[in-house]
Design a protein around this motif. Structure first.
Motif, PDB file in Angstrom:
ATOM      1  N   ASP A  19     -14.318  15.483-108.711  1.00 43.27           N
ATOM      2  CA  ASP A  19     -14.385  14.124-108.193  1.00 43.27           C
ATOM      3  C   ASP A  19     -13.051  13.443-108.474  1.00 43.27           C
ATOM      4  OD1 ASP A  19     -16.357  11.176-109.067  1.00 43.27           O
ATOM      5  OD2 ASP A  19     -15.041  11.599-107.375  1.00 43.27           O
ATOM      6  N   LEU A  73     -15.756  16.197-102.875  1.00 45.06           N
ATOM      7  CA  LEU A  73     -15.273  16.889-104.070  1.00 45.06           C
ATOM      8  C   LEU A  73     -14.153  17.843-103.648  1.00 45.06           C
ATOM      9  CD1 LEU A  73     -18.597  17.825-105.898  1.00 45.06           C
ATOM     10  CD2 LEU A  73     -17.148  15.827-106.241  1.00 45.06           C
ATOM     11  N   ARG A 115     -20.341  16.010-100.091  1.00 39.57           N
ATOM     12  CA  ARG A 115     -21.377  15.439-100.965  1.00 39.57           C
ATOM     13  C   ARG A 115     -22.745  15.663-100.378  1.00 39.57           C
ATOM     14  NH1 ARG A 115     -19.534  11.436-104.403  1.00 39.57           N
ATOM     15  NH2 ARG A 115     -17.294  11.503-104.580  1.00 39.57           N
ATOM     16  N   ALA A 157     -21.666  23.155-110.936  1.00 35.71           N
ATOM     17  CA  ALA A 157     -20.878  22.022-111.418  1.00 35.71           C
ATOM     18  C   ALA A 157     -20.864  20.875-110.428  1.00 35.71           C
ATOM     19  CB  ALA A 157     -19.452  22.484-111.710  1.00 35.71           C
ATOM     20  N   ARG A 164     -21.200  16.701-110.805  1.00 35.36           N
ATOM     21  CA  ARG A 164     -20.137  15.763-110.482  1.00 35.36           C
ATOM     22  C   ARG A 164     -20.607  14.720-109.489  1.00 35.36           C
ATOM     23  NH1 ARG A 164     -15.747  17.265-113.244  1.00 35.36           N
ATOM     24  NH2 ARG A 164     -15.325  19.485-113.397  1.00 35.36           N
ATOM     25  N   VAL A 165     -21.314  15.203-108.493  1.00 32.85           N
ATOM     26  CA  VAL A 165     -21.752  14.261-107.455  1.00 32.85           C
ATOM     27  C   VAL A 165     -22.673  13.211-108.077  1.00 32.85           C
ATOM     28  CG1 VAL A 165     -23.168  14.046-105.403  1.00 32.85           C
ATOM     29  CG2 VAL A 165     -21.504  15.899-105.577  1.00 32.85           C
ATOM     30  N   SER A 174     -20.785  10.882-110.269  1.00 33.41           N
ATOM     31  CA  SER A 174     -20.043   9.921-109.462  1.00 33.41           C
ATOM     32  C   SER A 174     -20.956   8.802-108.987  1.00 33.41           C
ATOM     33  CB  SER A 174     -19.407  10.661-108.284  1.00 33.41           C
ATOM     34  OG  SER A 174     -18.907   9.739-107.370  1.00 33.41           O
TER      35      SER A 174
END
Lengths: 888, 228
Positions: free
Chosen positions: A740, A771, A888, B192, B196-197, B200
Motif C-alpha cells: 500500500d 497495491l 483492491r 499479505a 494490507r487492503v 488501508s
C-alpha cells in the motif's frame, strides 16, 4: 690522416670487447694439419688426456677413428657422449648430439673434423656452427681441421691439388680461434704411412686421393698451412704490440673495393681481395652496381650475385649493392667517399670489337680512379656460365623481330603512298618514326634491326634506281649513314630509358611496400592491430603466410597468424631457436634449413622481442635476394612497432593505475571525514559533561541534543555505507510484495520523527491506488533518502510535496521541493556515488543516498531521476513497474 | 515510575551493551542479571527467575531465535529481542517463535523503557480490559463498538477483527503472519494483500490523516503495532 704511434682507440675497444666476449665464450683450439693422416686427431686426444690428468672435465663430442687402432686406444679413459641418430632417406647417419653436450656442460669437448657437413635434418648445416653454439654456451672445444677447408684458401688449394674442396669453413672462425696447434709431418713420412695403410682413404675416392698424395702437392700444402699458422701468430703479435702501444710499422689505413658482376670471375676476385686485405690489414668492401641493363638480367644471374655478396660478407667484407648509371662512375664515387685506396676488378675476356662498342668497365674505371690504385685480376680458367632462362627470352625475341619487320613493311607502304608528292629524302622521316616505335615497344635489338632494314628498304624502294641496291647519288649515301646512325642512337637511348624505367619501378615497388607498412604501423594502436597490419602487408607484398611469435613469461608462443596457417611444434621449435639465439633460422638460412617456415628474429635495442615467421604456399617458391632484403627491412619495422605497442600498453596501464589510486584515496579521505565528523560532537559533548558535572541546564540539554543528533547522523551514514557495499557486492535481495503506497509514505514520514515538526509536507494520493509490488523496506529507504534530500536542500518554510499516481505501466512517486535546485548539467550526476552539489554553505551528507536509491530502483526494474521545477526547486521522480499489480 | 523488584535478564555477547543496559535499567529501579551466551541465558532463566528478558539475536553459541523457541516451550516470560537494522527476517522469525517485541540497534532508552513497560504490563494482566482507549480512539470489546471522538465508526467484521487483535496486543508489535493467522486463520498466513487492503481501509476510517497514521503504526517489513 697521419699515422701516429698511438693505437687506434676504436681498434682497442673492439679488441677489449672481443676479449670480454671471449671470456664468456668457450675457447677454441684447432689442431691444424695440411693433409689427412698427419696425426691431428691423435694429437688432439693426447692433449685431451693431458688436460684430463690436470683435473679438467673432458668429454668426447664426436671423434672419427676410421678404424685406426692407435686412435681408438687413446679414446679409452675419456667419457664419450653418445651420438644422435638421424634417419635420412632410409639411411642411418650419426652426428654429434649438441643438446646432450649442452646439458652435460663439460669444461672441454672434443669435436673432430670442424669442416664436416652435417646430415640433413640436423640443427645446423655445418659442424662448425654446432661448435659455435657450444662456444657460446661457454664450453671449450678442441677440434681438428685440414688446411684445404679454409674458405679463403679454397682456390689456392684447388690450384695446387687440382681438386676443389667442397666442405669449407669461413675464415672468421679461424680468426676467432684462441689457439692453433700445427700438427706437422714431413711429406715423406706421410707417404710411408699411406703405404703402410695407416691413412684413412674412403674407397670411392681412392684414385683422387692418390692424385692428391703426391710429394709436390703435399709440400705445397705444408707450406700453405705453415704460412697460415704463422700469419695467425703474426696477428697475435701485432695485437699484443698494439695493446702495449709498442711502436711498430703500423700499416696505413688501407681500404679495398672489389667489384662484383654476375660473371664467374667474381669468386676468385673476392678471395684474392680477402687475401690482399689480410696482408694489408685493411677493411674491404664488395660492391655490386645495378645498372639499368643489370635490372633485366635473368634470375639465375641475380642469384649468383647474391651468393657472391654473401660470400664476401662471410669472408669479412662489407657488401654493398648500389644503383647507378655506370659501374665505373658509381664505384669511383663510392671509393672517394669512403677513402678507398685500392679497387680490385676483373680483366674481362672480351674481344676488342665488343670492347670498343660496349666500352670496358675496367678502362673507364682506370680513367676515373684518379689517385686510387686499380688492380686488374686475370682469369685463366673461365667456366662457361650458362645463362638460365635464355631459352625463354629467345622465343619472345623472334616475335619481336617479326614485329620489327612488320614495322618496316608498314613504313615502306606508307612511303609508297606519299612518294610521288615529296622528294625521297624526306621519306627518311617515316623510317625514323618506325625506329622510334620499335625502340619503345620492341627493345634494343629489334630497334637496331629496324634501323638497318629501314636503310635497306629505303634504298631498295625509294632511291633511284628503284628496286635495286645501287646508289648513284652520293648524297643518298649521307642519308643512309644519317638514317643508320640516328636509328642506332635512338634505339639505344630509348631502350636505355625503358630499362631505367623498369629498374626504377622495381625499386620503387619495394620502397613503396616498405613505406606503406611503415605508414600503416604508425597509425595502428594496440598490439593486435600491429600484428594484423603486418600479416596483411606480408601477404600482400610477398604472397606468403606469416606468423608473429611473442614471448609470454619468457616462453615464446604464437601471437597471431595468417588466416588458415597452422603452427605446429616444429615451427614453434624453429622460432624458439631463432628467438633464443637472435639469428635467422629455418628455410633459407643455415640453421634448420629444412623447416618450411623462415623465422626472423625481431631485434630492437632491448634485445630480441619476438620472431616473425614467413611461410610460402608451395615449397618451390623461394624469395629473391631483393625480396629477402625487403623482408629484413620489414622485420625491423615490425620489431619497432611491436615495441612501441607494448610500451604504449604499459604506459596506459600505469596511467590507469595512477588514476584509480587517486580516486581511491579521494574516496577514503571523504568517507573518513564523514565518519569522524559526527564523532567530534559526540565525544566532545560527552567529555564536556564528564568534565563539568555541574552545568547550566540549558547548555546541558544543548550538548546532549547535539550529541544525539550527530549519533543519528552517524547511524544513517553507516547504514548508507553498508547498503552501498551490499549493492556493489550484488548482495541486495529485494522481495517485492503488493504494498500500500499510502502505508509506505506514512511509515517513511514517521521515521523522520521530529525533523518534520516545523516543515510543511503535502501528500497527494489518488484514493483508489492499487497495491503495488515492491520491497517495502528498500523502497522505504529510497523515499527516506529522497525526502531527506528535499529537507536538506530547501528552506524551512518551503513546502515538500509528495505525490503518487499511475503513469502508464508504472507507478510514479514524486517528491518536490522549493529549494536551491540542481544545476542542469548535474541532474544526472547527482545519482553518482559520492556526488554532492558544490555549495559551500550547505552541510551535506555523504552523497550516497541518491546513488543507493538508484541501485534499489534498478533492482526493481524501475527508474529514478531528477528534474528542476519551474519556479525553483527540484522534483525527484520514481517509477516502479506495475507487473503483478493487485487490484483492491 | 520506578519498577522496584522487577527482575530483568540482559543477554548480549557485547560487554559494552550489557554495561549500558545494566546502568540504564538500574537507574529505573530494575534488578539486572546478565548473560553473555545462549546456554548461559537458558540456565539463568531457571536460576534467576527474571520477569523479562532482553535478548540479543546475534549470540555466539545458540541463535537468539532458537533460545526464544526453547524458552517458549515452558514459559511465557516476556522477551524483547535486540536486532540489527535490515535483518527483518530474523526479527520476524523471533517474533513468530514467541518473542513479544523488538528493538533495532541503536535504540534510545526511551524506546526501551516504553517497550518494556508494555511487555510487563501485558504479562501481569490477568484479565483483559473490556474497553480500550488511546487518544480519541475508544474500542469497546464487549459491545463490539468503535468510537472516534465519541463518534461511532462502522467497520466491516474483518476490519473490526483486525482492530480487535491489535487492541488486544496494544503496544506490542504483531507480524503480518500473526495478524493473518489471528484474523483470517492459519490457511491465510501468506495472503499479505488481504492484510494490507484491510489495513488501508481501517486506517481510512479511524485515522485523522490516513497518510500520517497516529494509532496504527507500520513496522516496515515486520508488521503493525497499535500505539499503546
Amino acid at each position: 690522416m697521419p699515422s701516429d704511434t698511438r693505437p687506434d682507440p676504436d681498434d682497442l675497444l673492439a679488441r677489449i670487447q672481443a676479449e670480454e666476449l671471449q671470456q664468456k665464450r668457450g675457447r677454441l683450439k684447432i689442431f691444424l694439419g695440411y693433409a689427412a693422416g698427419v696425426g691431428k686427431t691423435f694429437a688432439m686426444l693426447e692433449a685431451a688426456h693431458q688436460r684430463s690428468t690436470e683435473g679438467v672435465d673432458v668429454v668426447v663430442g664426436i671423434v672419427e677413428t676410421h678404424g685406426r687402432v692407435e686412435t681408438e686406444y687413446l679414446l679409452q679413459g675419456l667419457e664419450i657422449i653418445p651420438r644422435q641418430t638421424i634417419n635420412y632417406r632410409g639411411v642411418q647417419l650419426f652426428e654429434m648430439d649438441i643438446d646432450a653436450v649442452l646439458s652435460r656442460k663439460p669444461h672441454l669437448v672434443l669435436v673432430d673434423e670442424l669442416a664436416h657437413t652435417n646430415a640433413p635434418g640436423s640443427r645446423h648445416i655445418k659442424r662448425y656452427q654446432d661448435v659455435e653454439e657450444l662456444l657460446e654456451a661457454g664450453i671449450d672445444i678442441y677440434t681438428t681441421l685440414n688446411i684445404q677447408h679454409l674458405e679463403s684458401l679454397n682456390d689456392v688449394v684447388a690450384q695446387i691439388t687440382g681438386t676443389k674442396v667442397r666442405e669449407t669453413i669461413p675464415d672468421r672462425v679461424i680468426d676467432e680461434v684462441t689457439d692453433i696447434e700445427l700438427v706437422d709431418l714431413p711429406p715423406e713420412e706421410l707417404l710411408n704411412r699411406l703405404k703402410d695403410g695407416k691413412v684413412y682413404i674412403p674407397e670411392q675416392a681412392e684414385r683422387a686421393i692418390q692424385k692428391f698424395f703426391r710429394q709436390g702437392n703435399l709440400t705445397a700444402l705444408r707450406e700453405l698451412s705453415m704460412r697460415r699458422a704463422a700469419e695467425r701468430v703474426d696477428d697475435q703479435m701485432r695485437a699484443y704490440m698494439e695493446t702495449q702501444a709498442i711502436p711498430g710499422p703500423w700499416p696505413a689505413g688501407e681500404r679495398l673495393i672489389v667489384c662484383i658482376s654476375p660473371g664467374a670471375l667474381s669468386e676468385r676476385l673476392i678471395r684474392t681481395t680477402r687475401r690482399l686485405a689480410d696482408e694489408l690489414n685493411a677493411d674491404w668492401f664488395a660492391i655490386y652496381v645495378e645498372t639499368p641493363q643489370q635490372a633485366t638480367i635473368a634470375q639465375g644471374q641475380r642469384d649468383r650475385v647474391a651468393q657472391m655478396l654473401q660470400l664476401a660478407e662471410e669472408l669479412g667484407a662489407k657488401s654493398v649493392s648500389l644503383p647507378g648509371q655506370s659501374v665505373a662512375e658509381t664505384v669511383t664515387d663510392y671509393a672517394r667517399r669512403h677513402n678507398v685506396t685500392k679497387i680490385i676488378i676483373g680483366k674481362p675476356r672480351r674481344s676488342r670489337w665488343v670492347e670498343l662498342v660496349r666500352g670496358s668497365v675496367a678502362n673507364e674505371l682506370i680513367e676515373l680512379s684518379g689517385p686510387i690504385d686499380v688492380y686488374l685480376v686475370n682469369s685463366e680458367v673461365e667456366p662457361q656460365v650458362k645463362p638460365i632462362g635464355g631459352a625463354r627470352q629467345q622465343r619472345s625475341n623472334w616475335s619481336r623481330l617479326l614485329g620489327g619487320v612488320a614495322l618496316v613493311a608498314a613504313a615502306t607502304g606508307l612511303g609508297a603512298l606519299i612518294a610521288p608528292t615529296i622528294t625521297p629524302t624526306n621519306l627518311v622521316v617515316i623510317y625514323l618514326l618506325s625506329v622510334v616505335i620499335a625502340a619503345i615497344f620492341l627493345g634494343r635489338g629489334p630497334a637496331i634491326m629496324v634501323s638497318i632494314l629501314s636503310v635497306a628498304a629505303f634504298d631498295f624502294f625509294f632511291v633511284p634506281p628503284r628496286f635495286q641496291f645501287a646508289v648513284t647519288d652520293t648524297e643518298y649515301l649521307l642519308t643512309f649513314l644519317g638514317l643508320l646512325v640516328v636509328g642506332l642512337v635512338i634505339s639505344y637511348l630509348t631502350a636505355q630509358v625503358r630499362e631505367q624505367a623498369v629498374a626504377a619501378q622495381r625499386r620503387e615497388a619495394q620502397t613503396a611496400a616498405l613505406y606503406e607498412l611503415g605508414r600503416d604501423l604508425t597509425v595502428t594502436a594496440g598490439l593486435d592491430g600491429v600484428a594484423e597490419t603486418v600479416i596483411a602487408h606480408i601477404s600482400q607484398t610477398f604472397s606468403r603466410d606469416a606468423a608473429i611469435f611473442l614471448p609470454e613469461a619468457g616462453v615464446l608462443n604464437v601471437y597471431a597468424t595468417s588466416h588458415g596457417l597452422d603452427i605446429g611444434d616444429n615451427e614453434l621449435a624453429v622460432a624458439t631457436w631463432a628467438f633464443e639465439h637472435g639469428q635467422l633460422a629455418g628455410r633459407g638460412s643455415d640453421t634448420l634449413p629444412d623447416a618450411p617456415m623462415r623465422c626472423q628474429p625481431l631485434k630492437t635495442t632491448r634485445g630480441v622481442i619476438g620472431v616473425l615467421g614467413v611461410k610460402p604456399s608451395s615449397s618451390n617458391n623461394y624469395l629473391t635476394p631483393d625480396q629477402r632484403r625487403t623482408l629484413d627491412a620489414f622485420a625491423n619495422q615490425v620489431a619497432l612497432a611491436i615495441e612501441r605497442a607494448r610500451l604504449v600498453e604499459q604506459a596506459q596501464q600505469a596511467e590507469l593505475l595512477e588514476a584509480t589510486e587517486k580516486l581511491q584515496t579521494a574516496l577514503l579521505n571523504s568517507i573518513s571525514h564523514d565518519l569522524r565528523t559526527p564523532l567530534v560532537s559526540i565525544t566532545g559533548a560527552l567529555s564536556s559533561l564528564e568534565e563539568s558535572p555541574i552545568m547550566d541546564e540549558e547548555i546541558r540539554h544543548s550538548l546532549i541534543a547535539t550529541a544525539r543528533e550527530e549519533a543519528d547522523r552517524l547511524n544513517r551514514l553507516v547504514g548508507n555505507l553498508l547498503n552501498m557495499t551490499r549493492l556493489e557486492a550484488g548482495a541486495m535481495r529485494i522481495h517485492p510484495e503488493p504494498c500500500d503506497v499510502q502505508d509506505l509514505i506514512g511509515s517513511t514520514l514517521e521515521q523522520f520523527g521530529s525533523r518534520l515538526e516545523d516543515r510543511q509536507v503535502m501528500i497527494d494520493l489518488p484514493p483508489d491506488l492499487p497495491l503495488v509490488p515492491l520491497d517495502f523496506v528498500w523502497i522505504g529507504l529510497v523515499l527516506v533518502n529522497v525526502i531527506d534530500n528535499a529537507l536538506k536542500y530547501s528552506p524551512q518554510e518551503s513546502p515538500i510535496e509528495i505525490r503518487a499516481r499511475l503513469a502508464g505501466e508504472s507507478l510514479e512517486i514524486s517528491v518536490a521541493d522549493r529549494g536551491i535546485g540542481i544545476p542542469p548539467e548535474d541532474l544526472g550526476r547527482v545519482f553518482n556515488k559520492f556526488y554532492r552539489v558544490q555549495r559551500p554553505d550547505i552541510v551535506a551528507g555523504t552523497g550516497l543516498g541518491l546513488s543507493i536509491s538508484k541501485g534499489i530502483l534498478e533492482a526493481h526494474g524501475g527508474k529514478i531521476w531528477a528534474e528542476n521545477r519551474s519556479g525553483g526547486g527540484t522534483i525527484i521522480k520514481v517509477h516502479l513497474p506495475l507487473e503483478g499489480m493487485v487490484d483492491r | 515510575m520506578t519498577e522496584n523488584g522487577v527482575r530483568v535478564l540482559v543477554v548480549d555477547d557485547e560487554r559494552a551493551i550489557r554495561r549500558y543496559l545494566h546502568a540504564a535499567l538500574n537507574a529505573q529501579g530494575y534488578t539486572v542479571y546478565e548473560a553473555a551466551q545462549g546456554q548461559e541465558a537458558l540456565n539463568a532463566v531457571v536460576t534467576d527467575r527474571p520477569d523479562l528478558i532482553i535478548l540479543d539475536l546475534g549470540l555466539p553459541d545458540i541463535d537468539g531465535v532458537e533460545v526464544t523457541r526453547r524458552l517458549r516451550e515452558w514459559t511465557h516470560i516476556p522477551i524483547l529481542i535486540l536486532s540489527v537494522r535490515e535483518q527483518e527476517s530474523d526479527k520476524i522469525a523471533a517474533l513468530d517463535a514467541g518473542a513479544d517485541d523488538y528493538l533495532t540497534k541503536p535504540f534510545s532508552s526511551g524506546e526501551l523503557m516504553a517497550r518494556m513497560r508494555v511487555a510487563l504490563r501485558r504479562s501481569m494482566q490477568t484479565s483483559s480490559e473490556p474497553v480500550f482507549e488511546t487518544g480519541d480512539l475508544k474500542v469497546d470489546l464487549a459491545h463490539r463498538k468503535v468510537l472516534i471522538a465519541e463518534q461511532e465508526i462502522l467497520l466491516t467484521p474483518t476490519e473490526y477483527d483486525l482492530l480487535r487483535v491489535l487492541v488486544q496486543n496494544a503496544g506490542k508489535v504483531l507480524t503480518h503472519r500473526q495478524l493473518l493467522r489471528q484474523v483470517w486463520g492459519s490457511a491465510y498466513e501468506a495472503e499479505a494483500h488481504l492484510l494490507r487492503v484491510n489495513m488501508s481501509n481501517l486506517r481510512r476510517k479511524i485515522e485523522p490523516d490516513p497518510s500520517r497514521p497516529h494509532y496504527i503504526l507500520t513496522e516496515p517489513g515486520v508488521g503493525y503495532r497499535l500505539r499503546g
